[in-house]
Scaffold this motif. Sequence first.
Motif, short mmCIF file in Angstrom:
data_model
loop_
_atom_site.label_atom_id
_atom_site.label_comp_id
_atom_site.label_asym_id
_atom_site.label_seq_id
_atom_site.Cartn_x
_atom_site.Cartn_y
_atom_site.Cartn_z
N PHE A 219 9.12 12.98 -2.77
CA PHE A 219 7.91 13.25 -3.53
C PHE A 219 6.99 12.05 -3.37
CE2 PHE A 219 9.19 16.41 -7.15
CZ PHE A 219 9.24 17.43 -6.22
N ASP A 220 5.79 12.34 -2.87
CA ASP A 220 4.75 11.31 -2.81
C ASP A 220 4.01 11.35 -4.14
OD1 ASP A 220 2.51 9.78 -2.50
OD2 ASP A 220 2.15 10.41 -0.43
N GLU A 221 4.36 10.43 -5.02
CA GLU A 221 3.74 10.39 -6.36
C GLU A 221 2.73 9.23 -6.44
OE1 GLU A 221 4.95 12.12 -9.63
OE2 GLU A 221 7.10 12.33 -9.24
N SER B 289 0.84 -1.20 0.00
CA SER B 289 0.00 0.00 0.00
C SER B 289 0.87 1.24 0.00
CB SER B 289 -0.90 0.03 1.24
OG SER B 289 -0.12 0.27 2.39
N GLY B 290 0.26 2.35 -0.43
CA GLY B 290 0.96 3.62 -0.42
C GLY B 290 1.33 4.05 0.99
N THR B 291 0.47 3.73 1.95
CA THR B 291 0.76 4.07 3.35
C THR B 291 2.08 3.44 3.78
OG1 THR B 291 -1.57 4.26 3.93
CG2 THR B 291 -0.06 3.78 5.73
N GLU B 292 2.21 2.15 3.49
CA GLU B 292 3.46 1.46 3.85
C GLU B 292 4.66 2.07 3.15
OE1 GLU B 292 3.73 -3.07 3.64
OE2 GLU B 292 1.86 -2.53 2.65
#
Length: 427
Positions: free
Chosen positions: A240-242, A120-123
């Motif tokens: 950067f959170d892409e 997941s993006g959270t992880e």
Amino acid sequence: MGISLRDTKSAQQYQRALQYLPGGVNSPVRAMRSIGRDPLFVDRAEGAELLDIDGNRFIDYVCSWGPLIHGHAHPEILRVVGAAAQKGTTFGAATAGEVDLAEEVGRRVPSVEMLRMTSSGTEAAMSAIRLARAATGRTKLLKFAGAYHGHVDGLLAEAGSGLATAGLPASPGVPEAATAATIVVPWNDGEALVAATDEHEFAAVLAEPYPANMGLTPPHQGFLELVRARASQNGALLVFDEVISGFRVARGGAQELTAVLPDITVMGKVIGGGLPAAAYGASRDLMEHIAPAGDVYQAGTLSGNPLAVAAGLQTLRMLDDAAYMRLQSITERLATGLRSAAGDRPVQVQSVCGLVTVFFSAEPVVDYETAKACDLDAYGAWCRALLARGVYPPPSQFEAWFPSLAHTTEQLDRTIEIAAAAFAEIA
Ligand code: PLP
């Protein structure tokens, strides 16, 4: 609350769901509470069209919140996932497909030489921070107000009063200690950014380069360059959170579009092609801090899952330059049409390739404060009117529409007509 009739199948399922799932859902925004109606219960979807369990059809602009850049149930993606499943659904051991995917990402994303996959993006965001802290020997994080980087404690911070403040927990259960090291700065505010980076030594400066979790609020001219420069001067790593912008706004994400390169990139959504996958990547030097190459621990039972890898790789392979030109023109047709449907109403339509937000605001929305000032009741009423006519918009003002390559000209034009009728209804 809600417009669903009592005797619909969806309403019945919702009543059942409320007994077994908190709020009836597995992720809050799906409940549609912020637009004042009951959730959709989906039966199936194909291309850009989604059917609920009552047989209602919708042109879908949520598209699972971003992964489905080729639309639902794309035959090529179904084919590779089916073929992968035939060989076994998970091994917890290395496969060649993971290397293929990492190689493809490295070819596309300018700052990424190596990556580590997560589910997941959270992880991925959580792990990127751990890497930044380990590499810099520092603790503090700078994040922008209204940005979302998943639900990890240290990033569920919201701004207090003042320009650049120590984060306050954005949810009960997040300890103050977890957000005290997170400094929250208003987006697009150079002065606050300079002040915060003068005052604190950061491990990481985190940004969604095209923030889309307060609705789409693009960076002002020069702002990302300033973020890059201030992170470097500070000795912080720029992350950067892409998760949303990656492989969507351009082939190599926002960093290709803007030519501003981060040190670490967080990826999600499109990289998994509609199955659970995400990743963080950086230069070889940085990534070799991660175990077992280095001593920064991070692991996952299903990381690099072969079905998700197959879907992600096929998704990326079908995203060539022609696909981005098409996505750009689909986005422009939608954004221009929504703008003309709104007419002279106090509405802003903001867009970049593959992302659109319709803000109920008389002024352009540039940060979290201006996003929060939107007319949320009017947005909710408009969304309910859209849904009643067969268009499924993001059921929150603080999200983006995700046009896909599956949206046809006919569907886009029908959406615009419906949008105009919905504006007229709520007038
Ligand atoms: N980062 C951004 C920019 C996101 O939009 C999201 C989710 O929407 C996340 C991180 C978290 O990803 P996930 O929901 O896969 O945990």
